[in-house]
Design an enzyme around this catalytic site. Structure first.
Site, PDB file in Angstrom:
ATOM      1  N   GLY A  55      33.142  41.295  46.446  1.00 13.61           N
ATOM      2  CA  GLY A  55      33.598  42.672  46.445  1.00 13.61           C
ATOM      3  C   GLY A  55      32.826  43.542  45.479  1.00 13.61           C
ATOM      4  O   GLY A  55      33.387  44.433  44.832  1.00 13.61           O
ATOM      5  N   ALA A  56      31.507  43.328  45.402  1.00  9.25           N
ATOM      6  CA  ALA A  56      30.681  44.005  44.402  1.00  9.25           C
ATOM      7  C   ALA A  56      30.116  45.331  44.879  1.00  9.25           C
ATOM      8  O   ALA A  56      29.277  45.914  44.213  1.00  9.25           O
ATOM      9  CB  ALA A  56      29.533  43.084  43.970  1.00  9.25           C
ATOM     10  N   ASN A  57      30.574  45.824  46.018  1.00 10.03           N
ATOM     11  CA  ASN A  57      29.990  47.054  46.541  1.00 10.03           C
ATOM     12  C   ASN A  57      30.566  48.315  45.903  1.00 10.03           C
ATOM     13  O   ASN A  57      29.983  49.395  46.020  1.00 10.03           O
ATOM     14  CB  ASN A  57      30.162  47.137  48.061  1.00 10.03           C
ATOM     15  CG  ASN A  57      31.616  47.053  48.481  1.00 10.03           C
ATOM     16  OD1 ASN A  57      32.169  45.958  48.532  1.00 10.03           O
ATOM     17  ND2 ASN A  57      32.248  48.177  48.773  1.00 10.03           N
ATOM     18  N   GLY A  77      33.711  49.992  42.743  1.00 12.07           N
ATOM     19  CA  GLY A  77      34.745  49.798  41.748  1.00 12.07           C
ATOM     20  C   GLY A  77      34.417  48.761  40.686  1.00 12.07           C
ATOM     21  O   GLY A  77      33.301  48.674  40.183  1.00 12.07           O
ATOM     22  N   ILE A  78      35.431  47.958  40.367  1.00 14.67           N
ATOM     23  CA  ILE A  78      35.310  46.969  39.297  1.00 14.67           C
ATOM     24  C   ILE A  78      34.247  45.930  39.623  1.00 14.67           C
ATOM     25  O   ILE A  78      33.498  45.492  38.750  1.00 14.67           O
ATOM     26  CB  ILE A  78      36.685  46.315  39.058  1.00 14.67           C
ATOM     27  CG1 ILE A  78      37.637  47.336  38.450  1.00 14.67           C
ATOM     28  CG2 ILE A  78      36.567  45.096  38.151  1.00 14.67           C
ATOM     29  CD1 ILE A  78      39.082  46.965  38.549  1.00 14.67           C
ATOM     30  N   GLY A  79      34.161  45.534  40.898  1.00 11.74           N
ATOM     31  CA  GLY A  79      33.156  44.545  41.282  1.00 11.74           C
ATOM     32  C   GLY A  79      31.750  45.051  41.067  1.00 11.74           C
ATOM     33  O   GLY A  79      30.881  44.317  40.571  1.00 11.74           O
ATOM     34  N   SER A  86      46.272  40.711  38.844  1.00 15.40           N
ATOM     35  CA  SER A  86      46.798  42.051  38.600  1.00 15.40           C
ATOM     36  C   SER A  86      48.078  41.952  37.797  1.00 15.40           C
ATOM     37  O   SER A  86      48.822  40.970  37.898  1.00 15.40           O
ATOM     38  CB  SER A  86      47.087  42.741  39.943  1.00 15.40           C
ATOM     39  OG  SER A  86      47.826  43.932  39.756  1.00 15.40           O
ATOM     40  N   TYR A  95      51.736  41.894  48.029  1.00 17.75           N
ATOM     41  CA  TYR A  95      50.606  42.036  47.110  1.00 17.75           C
ATOM     42  C   TYR A  95      50.878  41.281  45.806  1.00 17.75           C
ATOM     43  O   TYR A  95      50.027  40.520  45.320  1.00 17.75           O
ATOM     44  CB  TYR A  95      50.351  43.513  46.804  1.00 17.75           C
ATOM     45  CG  TYR A  95      49.239  43.732  45.807  1.00 17.75           C
ATOM     46  CD1 TYR A  95      47.915  43.444  46.131  1.00 17.75           C
ATOM     47  CD2 TYR A  95      49.513  44.209  44.524  1.00 17.75           C
ATOM     48  CE1 TYR A  95      46.895  43.622  45.209  1.00 17.75           C
ATOM     49  CE2 TYR A  95      48.504  44.402  43.603  1.00 17.75           C
ATOM     50  CZ  TYR A  95      47.190  44.109  43.945  1.00 17.75           C
ATOM     51  OH  TYR A  95      46.185  44.289  43.024  1.00 17.75           O
TER      52      TYR A  95
END
Length: 312
Positions: A21-23, A25-27, A152, A177
């Site tokens: 998920g590096a595309n 935000g935090i990633g 989270s 979630y």
């Protein structure tokens, strides 16, 4: 840990990292800062378009970066297997010093993954469980490797229900979630225990960003066309959230700081909301040995991925 920030990241030259998920935000921030400190980084993202765009942006932000994009869809176990097989084939015998299980989805309307799992449980937990297991042999042969899983503070919304892991009886998006994030912590707890029993020095730790401005909050309302809810999430991000660069600090700390302990949980120090990284509160159920072992066994059965090097 007072005041720890990205400038405190130790030199990562010669180290290899993978961030899901590096595309954005935090990633993205996690991948960028690791690359800035010299790590060779794989951006593992579902969307080829967004992943390629992130790769170009990172190379612009850090011209010296040694980075590559590889497509990974955590909502499809077939994609996870193909990803791991291709990575092993293309980089045979290479080290993997750091795996950051960052990608996730939040409070979506009920959906199922390609394999029939409720999407939040399937992506946030099962996809990363499978990915970690398939990459584990490489991690085990890399001295000092780490596995960081992003959970989270909302894990407190719900413990897992072993009789209804896929929320088939009663789906409530925020409870689902919270359960998926509790599953992340139970996974880290059991993984750390099994690594210790095997005599491995691989560190399995967890982190959370507090309230950080990312695309996650508005994704659910956007999928359903709920414009007012989407606007509320957008306003919350603008007024209350800390920047993604700050939200990434607990992950970066868990990934790189000296002395990080197995099964630790790092988050923002100010009420678990924002600020420099520190030790985070976690619900007692995420430290339950029986629950973590039961979830592990169930996850092996659901994904078909086993960890032969780590006995129960």
């Amino acid at each position: 840990m007072t005041g720890w920030n990205a400038s405190d990241i130790p030199d990562q030259s010669g180290r290899s990292a993978m961030v899901t998920g590096a595309n954005s935000g935090i990633g993205y921030v996690t991948a960028r800062e690791l690359a800035r400190r010299g790590a060779r980084v794989v951006l593992a993202c579902r969307s080829e378009e967004r992943g390629t765009r992130a790769l170009e942006q990172l190379r612009s932000d850090v011209p010296s970066a040694e980075v590559e994009f590889r497509r990974l869809d955590l909502a499809d176990l077939g994609s996870v297997r193909l990803f791991a097989e291709a990575y092993e084939r293309d980089d045979e015998g290479g080290a993997l010093d750091l795996l950051v299980n960052n990608a996730g989805v939040m409070a979506l309307p009920y959906r199922q993954t390609a394999d029939g799992f409720e999407t939040q449980f399937g992506v946030n937990h099962l996809g990363h469980f499978a990915l970690t297991g398939l990459l584990l042999p490489r991690l085990l042969r890399t001295p000092g490797a780490r596995i960081v899983t992003v959970s989270s503070a909302f894990h407190a919304l719900g413990n897992i229900d072993m009789g209804d892991l896929n929320s088939e009886r009663n789906y409530r998006r925020w409870i689902a979630y919270g359960r998926s994030k509790s599953a992340n912590l139970l996974f880290v707890h059991e993984l750390a225990r099994r690594l210790a029993s095997a005599g491995s020095d691989v560190v399995a730790a967890a982190a959370h960003p507090g309230y950080a401005e990312t695309n996650l909050q508005a994704a659910g309302p956007k999928m359903e066309g709920r414009k007012i809810a989407e606007r509320v999430m957008w306003l919350g991000n603008r007024v209350l959230a800390q920047p993604a660069a700050s939200g990434a600090l607990p992950t970066l700390y868990a990934a790189t700081a000296p002395g990080v302990r197995p099964d630790s949980f790092t988050g923002p120090r100010v009420l678990g909301w924002q600020g420099a990284p520190g030790r985070s509160w976690r619900a007692k159920w995420t430290l339950n040995d029986t629950a973590s072992e039961r979830l592990w066994v169930a996850s092996e059965g659901l994904t078909g991925v086993r960890y032969p090097a780590l006995k129960g």
